[in-house]
Write a protein that holds these residues in place. Structure first.
Motif, PDB file in Angstrom:
ATOM      1  N   ARG A   1     -28.290 -26.306  18.771  1.00 13.56           N
ATOM      2  CA  ARG A   1     -28.556 -27.717  19.049  1.00 13.56           C
ATOM      3  C   ARG A   1     -29.968 -27.913  19.590  1.00 13.56           C
ATOM      4  O   ARG A   1     -30.681 -28.829  19.173  1.00 13.56           O
ATOM      5  N   ALA A   2     -30.368 -27.070  20.517  1.00 16.92           N
ATOM      6  CA  ALA A   2     -31.722 -27.177  21.079  1.00 16.92           C
ATOM      7  C   ALA A   2     -32.769 -26.941  20.005  1.00 16.92           C
ATOM      8  O   ALA A   2     -33.780 -27.658  19.925  1.00 16.92           O
TER       9      ALA A   2
ATOM     10  N   TYR B   1     -24.929 -16.681  13.303  1.00 19.94           N
ATOM     11  CA  TYR B   1     -24.718 -16.514  14.732  1.00 19.94           C
ATOM     12  C   TYR B   1     -23.834 -15.317  15.045  1.00 19.94           C
ATOM     13  O   TYR B   1     -22.714 -15.220  14.572  1.00 19.94           O
TER      14      TYR B   1
ATOM     15  N   GLY C   1     -27.937 -14.967  20.862  1.00 27.03           N
ATOM     16  CA  GLY C   1     -28.565 -15.824  21.862  1.00 27.03           C
ATOM     17  C   GLY C   1     -29.200 -17.059  21.266  1.00 27.03           C
ATOM     18  O   GLY C   1     -30.063 -17.687  21.893  1.00 27.03           O
ATOM     19  N   TYR C   2     -28.783 -17.432  20.059  1.00 27.76           N
ATOM     20  CA  TYR C   2     -29.381 -18.583  19.365  1.00 27.76           C
ATOM     21  C   TYR C   2     -28.776 -19.880  19.889  1.00 27.76           C
ATOM     22  O   TYR C   2     -27.569 -19.975  20.115  1.00 27.76           O
ATOM     23  N   ARG C   3     -29.636 -20.886  20.084  1.00 30.32           N
ATOM     24  CA  ARG C   3     -29.210 -22.189  20.602  1.00 30.32           C
ATOM     25  C   ARG C   3     -29.394 -23.238  19.502  1.00 30.32           C
ATOM     26  O   ARG C   3     -30.455 -23.865  19.401  1.00 30.32           O
TER      27      ARG C   3
ATOM     28  N   THR D   1     -33.349 -14.995  22.443  1.00 27.04           N
ATOM     29  CA  THR D   1     -32.836 -15.042  21.071  1.00 27.04           C
ATOM     30  C   THR D   1     -33.454 -13.908  20.273  1.00 27.04           C
ATOM     31  O   THR D   1     -34.678 -13.756  20.232  1.00 27.04           O
TER      32      THR D   1
ATOM     33  N   ALA E   1     -36.577 -22.318  24.442  1.00 26.13           N
ATOM     34  CA  ALA E   1     -35.355 -22.376  23.639  1.00 26.13           C
ATOM     35  C   ALA E   1     -35.064 -21.055  22.936  1.00 26.13           C
ATOM     36  O   ALA E   1     -33.904 -20.745  22.642  1.00 26.13           O
ATOM     37  N   THR E   2     -36.120 -20.285  22.641  1.00 27.48           N
ATOM     38  CA  THR E   2     -35.924 -19.008  21.940  1.00 27.48           C
ATOM     39  C   THR E   2     -35.882 -17.826  22.887  1.00 27.48           C
ATOM     40  O   THR E   2     -35.712 -16.686  22.433  1.00 27.48           O
TER      41      THR E   2
END
Length: 320
Positions: free
Chosen positions: A139-140, A258, A135-137, A176, A172-173
């Motif tokens: 770019r954000a 990821y 669930g890591y983003r 994650t 954002a997290t």
């Protein structure tokens, strides 16, 4: 009664792994503290600490503590930290009161090693604990970590946006998870909680560093005082910069940060995962044989916020 020693053993293993992750940082702070005990020498203490830090970095590479990739991340942390120090010291946030040949604009070059130590911890944890993210983003997180870094400068002239950035980081997290291995057990923890815990322990380390004379805040020039607890929150934000760097450096490698996101009720099975827990964790249960009942849950324990992975025998589903 047999479950208590087993849970304690898991906690001891986790503590030992954390100690290994902190090896560079502990050696660096230990050297800084020991340097205060040296007699008066023709070489400035800050210069001696710089040579010591460089020797530690070379030793860590030779001993295999850090890979070439890790060394690059740690060096990047050193440069980022040194730029941070140059600006903050100029603005009077803290100071390095002792003389040294290797000082630039009031900042000794060894100052960047304090950030290198944080980078070393994250890189070592990635290897020793087998960190993976779901669930890591990226770019954000990259954009927000840059904004956090810049805000630590601009808040001297512009409104401080750290609370807004903290809220955005929480968003954002959200969802994650940091997955990690202790022994033969696989666990997970929310990324936001990871940042908070690291921030707290960095605040503890900062108290030790200022007590050892690594640097001084304005209210410590006439005598040491504990660092404000608010610094723990600042570190929890700033650690995002190091974390993003470490995650990015591992993309496309055998330690790729990821993991594919979970879909539906299916969860990715990690090699070697087992229903073993640290104190307080919810026990993982394998799926029962067809038509059977699940085995009874074992009471055991774990670190706050940690959960064990579900261990499911997917058999032919994995093969497909």
């Amino acid at each position: 009664m047999r479950k208590i020693p087993r849970a304690a053993h898991r906690l001891l293993v986790f503590g030992w792994l954390q100690a290994r992750c902190c090896a560079f940082a502990v050696a660096l702070l230990g050297g800084i503290a020991a340097s205060r005990l040296l007699p008066e020498l023709p070489v400035a203490r800050y210069d001696i600490v710089l040579v010591y830090g460089l020797a530690l970095a070379v030793l860590a590479r030779r001993l295999g503590w850090d890979s070439a990739r890790d060394t690059a991340v740690i060096a990047a942390c050193h440069v980022i930290g040194l730029l941070f120090e140059l600006v903050k010291v100029r603005l009077g946030s803290w100071s390095y009161p002792e003389p040294a040949v290797t000082k630039i604009a009031g900042v000794p070059l060894y100052g960047g090693f304090l950030y290198s130590a944080v980078g070393s911890y994250v890189c070592r944890a990635w290897s020793l604990l087998g960190l993976r993210l779901t669930g890591y983003r990226p770019r954000a997180m990259a954009a927000l970590s840059c904004a956090v870094y810049v805000n630590f400068f601009t808040h001297h002239w512009l409104p401080d946006a750290r609370w807004l950035l903290a809220a955005l980081l929480l968003c954002a997290t959200a969802g994650t998870w940091v997955h990690y291995t202790v022994g033969d057990g696989r666990y997970r923890m929310p990324l936001a909680l990871t940042f908070s815990l690291i921030g707290f322990f960095l605040w503890v380390a900062e108290n030790a560093a200022t007590y050892a004379g690594a640097w001084s805040y304005p209210d410590q020039l006439d005598g040491w005082q504990p660092v404000s607890p608010a610094k723990a929150g600042a570190w929890a934000l700033l650690i995002s910069v190091t974390f993003v760097l470490a995650a990015w450096s591992r993309k496309g490698t055998d330690q790729d940060a990821y993991e594919p996101p979970e879909t539906g009720n299916r969860k990715r099975r990690f090699p070697g995962a087992a229903a073993v827990r640290l104190p307080g964790a919810v026990a993982a249960r394998p799926l029962p044989p067809s038509g059977g009942h699940p085995p009874p849950r074992e009471a055991a324990g774990a670190l706050p916020g940690a959960e064990t992975e579900d261990v499911r025998d997917r058999g032919t589903e994995d093969a497909a």
